[in-house]
Design an enzyme around this catalytic site. Structure first.
Site, mmCIF file in Angstrom:
data_model
loop_
_atom_site.group_PDB
_atom_site.id
_atom_site.type_symbol
_atom_site.label_atom_id
_atom_site.label_comp_id
_atom_site.label_asym_id
_atom_site.label_seq_id
_atom_site.Cartn_x
_atom_site.Cartn_y
_atom_site.Cartn_z
ATOM 1 N N SER A 1 90.934 31.441 -29.649
ATOM 2 C CA SER A 1 90.112 32.010 -31.396
ATOM 3 C C SER A 1 89.455 34.011 -30.749
ATOM 4 C CB SER A 1 89.676 31.221 -31.959
ATOM 5 O OG SER A 1 88.801 31.662 -33.395
ATOM 6 N N ASP B 1 92.660 35.026 -34.054
ATOM 7 C CA ASP B 1 92.985 34.694 -34.701
ATOM 8 C C ASP B 1 93.183 34.631 -36.296
ATOM 9 O OD1 ASP B 1 91.573 32.773 -35.065
ATOM 10 O OD2 ASP B 1 92.416 31.140 -35.212
ATOM 11 N N ASP C 1 89.215 37.997 -35.982
ATOM 12 C CA ASP C 1 88.912 37.765 -34.863
ATOM 13 C C ASP C 1 90.752 37.095 -34.753
ATOM 14 O OD1 ASP C 1 89.897 34.925 -36.393
ATOM 15 O OD2 ASP C 1 88.456 33.967 -35.030
ATOM 16 N N ASP D 1 90.771 33.648 -38.530
ATOM 17 C CA ASP D 1 90.696 32.455 -39.426
ATOM 18 C C ASP D 1 89.055 32.792 -40.382
ATOM 19 O OD1 ASP D 1 88.934 31.547 -37.086
ATOM 20 O OD2 ASP D 1 89.829 29.596 -37.275
#
EC number: 5.4.2.10
Length: 453
Positions: free
Chosen positions: A102, A245, A243, A247
């Site tokens: 993340s 990833d 960010d 999400d």
């Protein structure tokens, strides 16, 4: 339930150190494969990853374990986490895997798992996987004739782009909207700029050249400084920060002011409530969301439900109670009308739709409430059980009494990092400062290592 390997967002750690090693990742693949092969028919797995250098290593290790267990693997390459969740459903897969840490630095990595419905696996399923990881699976693997296959899938990023675009109302276009999008050198570096451009926006993409080690490096939702400079430089209407990833999302308005997840939730909830789209007359957030959001929603006749920290717990509460808007101040925005997990691009599109509909600048649209003073501190520790020590528990009880009923105190061990997170909020800023400082001193004194950040 105390889990051995899984934290609040999958399994995570420093790459090439336990548990993010090739041999352990292969064990995870075997365990997951054995479990899902026994429960499902298609034996199909989709694997996505962000742009970390270690993603190749962990991807190959997972493939080895999964195929040894008899699972067929479809490799998506670098795609956002919500794309894995969406494609898991679209491709009728039994399992979705996202290799990502993340918003963490490049040297960390992690493994997130999604079921065939696109939702993250439950605590119970993760516990079963942990048991299998610690079991000798040599006799449970596939026979020579049933070993799985692996192949790369081309073009599925464009399926995700089309999916994201369809969440924008058909009568809304982004013509003449100047947008800076910070891709964090992460998984959304292709999808986000392309989707915004196809919807008509004038797009200025930054941090969209990943090299394996620059993901989240002074960019993205954890560092808005370069985005703010670019918004000012090109006189953009809005800046979008994703960010690593993809999400989570934060917004920068045309004045280069930060708009956090709480304000974004307020905008979407208010807009959807007016349109009759908001289900259950409220939203789901975590214990970390600002008290100002709760007061704002209550003033509109709307409820706010709080969960433990972690978007998976927000999603669980939304599913159980029927809510369709939820999220976290950090920028995880979950809109269950569209998807099963946080989606930075989709959330940003809903905010842009609200801006177009209101015909107001982003600065006017997104400052929906005055945040209650809030202090957030991290204390790096060696022993997460420090919170169970009696002197620490006593200090916390005394702090809560001092703050009173009109303020909140949240102290918790991080599920992804070796830190204790402290949050205090209330209308008396000086009292908050004193309480937090005293608690940090108590925690560090009773831990075996003292290191505050």
């Amino acid at each position: 339930m105390v889990q051995k390997y899984f934290g609040t967002d999958g399994i995570r750690g420093k790459a090439n150190s336990f548990p993010m090693t090739p041999d352990f990742a292969m064990k995870v693949g075997m365990a997951v494969g054995v479990l899902f092969r026994s429960q499902h028919q298609s034996r199909r797995v989709v694997i996505g990853k962000d742009t970390r250098l270690s993603g190749y290593m962990l991807e190959n290790a997972l493939v080895s374990g999964l195929t040894a267990a008899g699972m067929d693997v479809f490799l998506l390459g670098p795609v956002p986490t919500p794309a894995v969740a969406m494609l898991c459903r679209s491709l009728r897969a039994d399992l979705g895997v996202m290799i990502s840490a993340s918003h963490n630095p490049f040297y960390d990595n992690g493994i997130k798992l999604f079921g065939p419905d696109g939702f993250k696996l439950s605590d119970d399923m993760e516990a079963k996987i942990e048991q299998l990881i610690d079991t000798d699976l040599s006799k449970s693997l596939a026979s020579s004739a049933e070993i799985g296959s692996a192949k790369r899938v081309e073009g599925d990023i464009y399926r995700y782009i089309e999916y994201a675009k369809r969440t924008l109302p058909r009568d809304v276009r982004l013509d003449a909207v100047r947008i800076v999008v910070d891709c964090a050198n992460g998984a959304a570096y292709k999808a986000a700029p392309r989707a915004l451009w196809e919807l008509g926006a004038e797009v200025f993409a930054i941090h969209d050249e990943p090299n394996g080690t620059n993901i989240n490096q002074k960019c993205g939702s954890t560092d808005l400084s370069s985005l703010k400079r670019k918004v000012h430089e090109v006189r953009a209407d809005v800046g979008i920060a994703l960010d690593g990833d993809g999400d989570r999302v934060l917004i920068v308005d045309e004045k280069a002011q930060t708009v956090d997840g709480d304000q974004l939730i307020a905008v979407i909830a208010e807009n959807w409530h007016k349109m009759g789209r908001l289900r259950c007359n409220g939203v789901v957030t975590t214990i970390m969301s600002n008290l100002g959001l709760e007061r704002f929603l209550n003033g509109k006749g709307l409820d706010l439900i709080r969960t433990k920290v972690g978007d998976r717990y927000v999603v669980d509460a939304m599913r159980q109670k029927g809510y369709n808007v939820g999220g976290e101040a950090s920028g995880h925005i979950v809109l269950s009308d569209f998807g099963t997990t946080g989606d930075g691009l989709v959330a940003a599109l809903q905010i842009l739709a609200c801006m177009k509909e209101s015909q107001n600048p982003m600065s006017q649209l997104c400052q929906r409430f005055e945040p209650v003073p809030q202090i957030l501190k991290n204390v790096t520790i060696k022993n997460k059980n420090v919170l169970k020590k009696n002197p620490v528990k006593t200090a916390i009880d005394q702090a809560e009494k001092r703050l009173g009923k009109e303020a909140r105190l949240v102290i918790r061990a991080s599920g992804t990092e070796p830190v204790i997170r402290l949050m205090a909020e209330g209308d008396a800023r000086e009292v908050l400062d004193t309480v937090v400082t005293e608690l940090m001193d108590v925690i560090t004194h009773h831990d075996t290592r003292v290191d505050c950040i």
